[in-house]
Design a protein around this motif. Structure first.
Motif, mmCIF file in Angstrom:
data_model
loop_
_atom_site.group_PDB
_atom_site.id
_atom_site.type_symbol
_atom_site.label_atom_id
_atom_site.label_comp_id
_atom_site.label_asym_id
_atom_site.label_seq_id
_atom_site.Cartn_x
_atom_site.Cartn_y
_atom_site.Cartn_z
ATOM 1 N N THR A 1 0.763 -0.912 -0.213
ATOM 2 C CA THR A 1 -0.209 -0.162 -0.028
ATOM 3 C C THR A 1 0.910 1.045 -0.198
ATOM 4 O OG1 THR A 1 0.117 0.397 2.547
ATOM 5 C CG2 THR A 1 -2.018 -0.868 1.757
ATOM 6 N N PRO A 2 -0.222 2.201 -0.540
ATOM 7 C CA PRO A 2 1.112 3.757 -0.392
ATOM 8 C C PRO A 2 1.028 4.512 0.800
ATOM 9 C CG PRO A 2 -0.866 3.530 -1.659
ATOM 10 C CD PRO A 2 -0.986 2.536 -0.797
ATOM 11 N N PHE A 3 0.467 3.954 1.905
ATOM 12 C CA PHE A 3 0.765 4.271 3.117
ATOM 13 C C PHE A 3 1.830 4.629 4.391
ATOM 14 C CE2 PHE A 3 -3.467 3.261 2.213
ATOM 15 C CZ PHE A 3 -4.361 4.548 2.231
ATOM 16 N N PRO A 4 1.937 5.087 4.937
ATOM 17 C CA PRO A 4 3.562 5.273 5.820
ATOM 18 C C PRO A 4 2.834 3.979 6.913
ATOM 19 C CG PRO A 4 2.456 7.660 5.709
ATOM 20 C CD PRO A 4 1.340 6.778 4.341
ATOM 21 N N VAL A 5 3.993 4.005 7.495
ATOM 22 C CA VAL A 5 4.129 3.337 8.717
ATOM 23 C C VAL A 5 5.336 3.550 9.347
ATOM 24 C CG1 VAL A 5 3.959 0.555 10.171
ATOM 25 C CG2 VAL A 5 3.098 1.191 7.832
ATOM 26 N N LEU A 6 4.668 4.503 11.120
ATOM 27 C CA LEU A 6 5.393 5.483 11.842
ATOM 28 C C LEU A 6 6.524 4.065 12.357
ATOM 29 C CD1 LEU A 6 5.949 7.673 14.172
ATOM 30 C CD2 LEU A 6 5.017 5.909 15.325
ATOM 31 N N ASP A 7 7.811 4.477 12.355
ATOM 32 C CA ASP A 7 9.008 3.849 12.833
ATOM 33 C C ASP A 7 9.619 4.740 13.298
ATOM 34 O OD1 ASP A 7 10.703 1.853 12.632
ATOM 35 O OD2 ASP A 7 11.027 1.305 10.593
ATOM 36 N N LEU A 8 10.877 3.995 13.777
ATOM 37 C CA LEU A 8 12.002 4.553 14.784
ATOM 38 C C LEU A 8 12.537 5.801 14.388
ATOM 39 C CD1 LEU A 8 13.569 1.552 16.150
ATOM 40 C CD2 LEU A 8 12.469 3.180 17.727
ATOM 41 N N PRO A 9 12.997 6.646 14.929
ATOM 42 C CA PRO A 9 13.850 8.321 13.975
ATOM 43 C C PRO A 9 14.974 8.169 14.322
ATOM 44 C CG PRO A 9 13.067 8.667 16.462
ATOM 45 C CD PRO A 9 12.874 7.095 16.891
ATOM 46 N N VAL A 10 15.968 9.206 13.824
ATOM 47 C CA VAL A 10 17.431 9.461 13.181
ATOM 48 C C VAL A 10 17.486 9.151 14.842
ATOM 49 C CG1 VAL A 10 19.097 10.305 12.756
ATOM 50 C CG2 VAL A 10 17.051 10.199 11.305
ATOM 51 N N VAL A 11 19.234 7.816 14.725
ATOM 52 C CA VAL A 11 19.495 7.832 16.255
ATOM 53 C C VAL A 11 19.602 9.735 16.499
ATOM 54 C CG1 VAL A 11 21.164 7.234 17.884
ATOM 55 C CG2 VAL A 11 20.190 6.177 15.730
ATOM 56 N N GLY A 12 19.490 9.596 17.813
ATOM 57 C CA GLY A 12 19.546 10.911 18.679
ATOM 58 C C GLY A 12 18.781 12.074 18.358
ATOM 59 N N SER A 13 18.254 12.041 18.013
ATOM 60 C CA SER A 13 17.093 13.693 17.082
ATOM 61 C C SER A 13 16.452 13.540 17.777
ATOM 62 C CB SER A 13 16.792 13.067 16.024
ATOM 63 O OG SER A 13 15.470 12.048 15.543
ATOM 64 N N MET A 14 16.273 13.016 18.942
ATOM 65 C CA MET A 14 14.500 13.480 19.898
ATOM 66 C C MET A 14 15.190 13.696 21.265
ATOM 67 S SD MET A 14 11.393 13.483 18.034
ATOM 68 C CE MET A 14 11.535 12.393 16.492
ATOM 69 N N ARG A 15 16.447 13.885 20.946
ATOM 70 C CA ARG A 15 16.902 14.105 22.599
ATOM 71 C C ARG A 15 16.098 12.973 24.346
ATOM 72 N NH1 ARG A 15 16.137 19.942 24.270
ATOM 73 N NH2 ARG A 15 14.091 19.211 23.260
ATOM 74 N N GLY A 16 16.278 11.842 23.477
ATOM 75 C CA GLY A 16 15.277 11.363 24.914
ATOM 76 C C GLY A 16 13.916 11.006 25.022
ATOM 77 N N ALA A 17 13.689 11.542 23.852
ATOM 78 C CA ALA A 17 11.948 11.666 23.491
ATOM 79 C C ALA A 17 11.074 10.635 23.188
ATOM 80 C CB ALA A 17 11.330 12.620 23.016
ATOM 81 N N PHE A 18 11.632 9.875 22.145
ATOM 82 C CA PHE A 18 12.152 8.986 21.406
ATOM 83 C C PHE A 18 12.933 7.602 21.011
ATOM 84 C CE2 PHE A 18 9.349 7.830 17.237
ATOM 85 C CZ PHE A 18 8.710 6.738 17.806
ATOM 86 N N VAL A 19 13.099 6.533 22.236
ATOM 87 C CA VAL A 19 14.095 6.067 21.743
ATOM 88 C C VAL A 19 13.521 4.276 21.372
ATOM 89 C CG1 VAL A 19 15.470 7.144 23.428
ATOM 90 C CG2 VAL A 19 13.990 5.400 24.204
ATOM 91 N N GLY A 20 12.320 4.339 21.322
ATOM 92 C CA GLY A 20 11.848 3.262 21.507
ATOM 93 C C GLY A 20 10.253 2.641 20.544
ATOM 94 N N LEU A 21 9.661 2.122 20.219
ATOM 95 C CA LEU A 21 8.396 1.840 19.865
ATOM 96 C C LEU A 21 8.085 0.390 19.798
ATOM 97 C CD1 LEU A 21 6.921 3.748 18.067
ATOM 98 C CD2 LEU A 21 7.915 1.873 15.403
ATOM 99 N N ASP A 22 6.675 0.323 20.497
ATOM 100 C CA ASP A 22 6.411 -0.811 20.836
ATOM 101 C C ASP A 22 6.257 -1.671 19.597
ATOM 102 O OD1 ASP A 22 4.286 -2.789 21.807
ATOM 103 O OD2 ASP A 22 2.734 -1.783 22.334
ATOM 104 N N PRO A 23 6.477 -2.704 19.384
ATOM 105 C CA PRO A 23 6.584 -3.467 18.673
ATOM 106 C C PRO A 23 5.122 -3.767 18.162
ATOM 107 C CG PRO A 23 7.888 -4.918 19.986
ATOM 108 C CD PRO A 23 7.377 -3.824 20.599
ATOM 109 N N LEU A 24 3.932 -3.353 18.982
ATOM 110 C CA LEU A 24 3.253 -4.222 18.815
ATOM 111 C C LEU A 24 1.872 -3.563 18.793
ATOM 112 C CD1 LEU A 24 2.399 -6.350 21.536
ATOM 113 C CD2 LEU A 24 3.427 -7.181 20.061
ATOM 114 N N ARG A 25 2.361 -1.539 18.615
ATOM 115 C CA ARG A 25 1.419 -0.851 17.595
ATOM 116 C C ARG A 25 1.903 -0.484 16.662
ATOM 117 N NH1 ARG A 25 -1.409 2.573 21.721
ATOM 118 N NH2 ARG A 25 -0.685 -0.090 22.997
#
Length: 625
Positions: free
Chosen positions: A422-446
């Motif tokens: 499909t053409p729809f994007p899926v949320l993934d992990l950000p670039v390393v260090g880009s979020m200053r600790g606000a986004f360091v992991g992503l629940d694999p079930l979401r």
């Protein structure tokens, strides 16, 4: 596994000696019954002592302990012993429930032969809807099967110092945690040499659940809001940055030395599965001797997941992001066991960590606070489902970890197929260090799917998926749809999900071809910029008073079309839903930007809750002038 099936399965799984052991502790006034049980208890302990000599490791001993289900067994046995119920509830173990209704009230096969007898047989769930009879212990002063079940849960969920079962959801846990830490903070201030008591402050993110705001009102604390990292492309908020300007470190430097902070409350994972750096947050809070509360309502499963290497991609920020907040140093952790595990709706747990700030006084205050916010008539089916959910994960025969592994496989499959077909994007992990600790992991079930580049908002797409495909998302939003994969999902669910998005893409392409328009992003941009509500701004100009003062101040209703409403202080908590994150709180000044934001949510198909007029035509404001 449905709870009735779980009850039946466990009773056949466990031997008679273990079943008897569920009723070791009973009130002293049941003398004869107590003597019998004490004799059986001595036999049980003797048996355990003999076995312990053969156990070779602590892990083996824990496996044997975790195979017990004290509360499930107690409830099942109690239901078989009762012959004449003269206690609440009035339906008397299902016999008096409404006749002729569908769903949970529908007649079972066993009932078909006894309709003329006024239906003496009902679904086993109703038979187990019992009150606090002596055998079933007391939720607020446990010393029997509830106490044992909570101790087993404390061990299973990461070695908590104490675990409390919650039957009013994570909401009850958040409320109780805030009441407890503020109470202790106030008492600590009163014991200082000057004896002066100041208003306690709680540092927390703006994208906090409304239960936290209600907790501030109950506790009389003032919020110091921290701005989450806002993702413009996805129109969602992530966690709080740990370092740098506006981060947790900055806020603690400003407010920590004065001793005014009662606690820090963080949300991780977020509704979209974003995990922040709880390990570093815990270290910072420990440095300032401030308790850390983590609203981990969406992360009860994290400690039981298999690592798939995603944390390796973001080293060294949070290599253990998926371990869960308790293992990472949080002091109080609130989890919705019903959300991502297999307890029934409304069931949750709160765990106390093992850090130096979690002393006997705080544990006592939490227990006391829970009596404020939980029913004095807890539903034992809910309590038993917490015991069953723990057993499913921790007992060798539970197979709960296998179900979680399968859920991870399904979620991964869904993401791969959505990206490739499909053409729809899926949320993934950000670039390393880009979020200053606000986004360091992503629940694999979401699984969060973006609607960017289409003619639809997430709300619009949600309607199509429901009406045309029977596929229900957990959270539709302006630009996204978030799906929660869990232990109960099967391959067919993923196939339906992917097929629905393929059909949606095809219909959108057909419309574009007919109209000759391609590539233009038609998604309503509900939030241009997430309003910056950090602690300093709230203190300077965006608040007229704290939540508690606002709650008890006289108010009046004004039309939102009245220009003079801008600059007035709100008397209501106004939340766009889902997910129920307040954008206007009691005591905060109403601005043009906030009104525009709320109207945008309504225009995009969402709803606004918490205010007296859900259409947003009127708002209640404080009479402070």
């Amino acid at each position: 596994m449905r709870l009735p099936a779980l009850l039946s399965f466990l009773l056949t799984l466990l031997n008679p000696l273990q079943t008897t052991y569920a009723f070791v502790i009973v009130p002293r006034h049941h003398h004869h019954y107590q003597q019998q049980q004490q004799q059986q208890q001595q036999q049980q302990y003797s048996f355990k002592d003999q076995c312990s000599r053969r156990w070779t490791s602590q892990e083996e001993r824990q496996q044997v302990e975790q195979s017990k289900t004290p509360l499930v067994e107690a409830l099942a046995l109690a239901a078989t012993r009762i012959k004449a119920p003269f206690f609440f509830p009035g339906h008397k173990m299902g016999r008096g429930l409404p006749v002729g209704l569908s769903g949970p009230f529908a007649r079972s096969a066993a009932d078909a032969d006894v309709v003329a007898k006024r239906r003496h047989v009902r679904d086993s769930v109703w038979q187990h809807d019992l009150p606090e009879i002596p055998e079933l212990d007391n939720l607020f002063a446990p010393e029997g099967p509830i106490q044992e079940a909570e101790m087993l849960a404390a061990q299973a969920f990461g070695g908590a110092q104490r675990t409390w079962f919650l039957v009013n959801g994570s909401t009850a846990g958040v409320l109780a945690a805030l009441l407890a830490v503020v109470r202790r903070h106030q008492q600590q201030q009163q014991q200082q040499p000057n004896g002066a008591s100041r208003i306690s402050k709680v540092l927390l993110p703006r994208n906090v659940h409304k239960s936290a705001i209600n907790g501030l009102i109950l506790a009389g604390a003032d919020p110091v809001f921290l701005s989450p990292v806002y993702d413009k492309e996805w129109d969602i908020c992530h966690g709080i940055p740990i370092d740098g300007e506006g981060g947790l470190d900055d806020a603690l430097k400003v407010h920590g030395p004065g001793g005014d902070i009662a606690a820090v409350l963080l949300v991780s994972p977020t509704y979209h599965g974003v995990i922040m750096d709880i390990k570093q947050a815990a270290l910072l809070c420990a440095r300032y001797k401030v308790p850390l509360i983590v609203d981990e309502a969406h992360g009860a499963h994290l400690a039981f997941l298999e690592r798939d290497g995603q944390t390796a991609a973001i080293k060294p920020a949070a290599a253990a992001a998926l371990e869960g907040a308790l293992a990472l140093g949080a002091d109080l952790v609130v989890q919705s066991t019903h959300k991502t595990l297999t307890a029934v709706s409304q069931c949750a747990m709160m765990h106390a960590g093992n850090g130096p700030l979690v002393d006997e006084g705080l544990l006592e205050f939490v227990g006391s606070a829970l009596q404020f916010v939980q029913s004095s008539s807890p539903n034992y089916v809910l309590l038993a489902s917490l015991d069953g959910a723990r057993w499913q994960l921790a007992a060798p025969a539970g197979e709960g970890r296998g179900a979680l592994r399968q859920a991870q496989v399904l979620a991964k499959k869904a993401k791969q197929l959505l990206r490739s077909e499909t053409p729809f994007p899926v949320l993934d992990l950000p670039v390393v260090g880009s979020m200053r600790g606000a986004f360091v992991g992503l629940d694999p079930l979401r699984v969060t799917v973006g609607m960017m580049g289409t003619r639809m908002s997430g709300f619009d797409a949600d309607e199509v998926l429901i009406e045309e495909h029977g596929v229900y998302a957990e959270l539709p939003a302006s630009r996204t749809l978030t799906f929660a994969v869990g232990p109960g999902n099967v391959d067919e669910d993923v196939e339906r999900l992917v097929a629905a998005f393929k059909a949606l893409a095809a219909s959108l392409q057909e419309i574009e071809l007919k109209e000759g328009k391609k590539g233009k992003d038609m998604t309503p941009n509900v939030v241009v910029e997430f309003p910056a509500f950090d602690g300093q701004q709230a203190a300077v100009g965006t608040r007229r008073c704290g939540p508690r003062e606002a709650y008890f101040t006289a108010s009046e209703v004004m039309s939102t079309s009245d220009a003079s409403i801008v600059g007035r202080a709100s008397a209501e908590t106004v939340c766009p839903y889902p997910p129920g994150i307040p954008v206007l709180l009691p005591g905060e000044l109403i601005t043009t930007e906030v009104l525009r934001f709320l109207q945008g949510v309504l225009d995009a198909g969402g709803s606004v809750t918490g205010c007296s007029d859900p259409s947003l035509g009127m708002l209640r404001v404080l009479c402070l002038e």
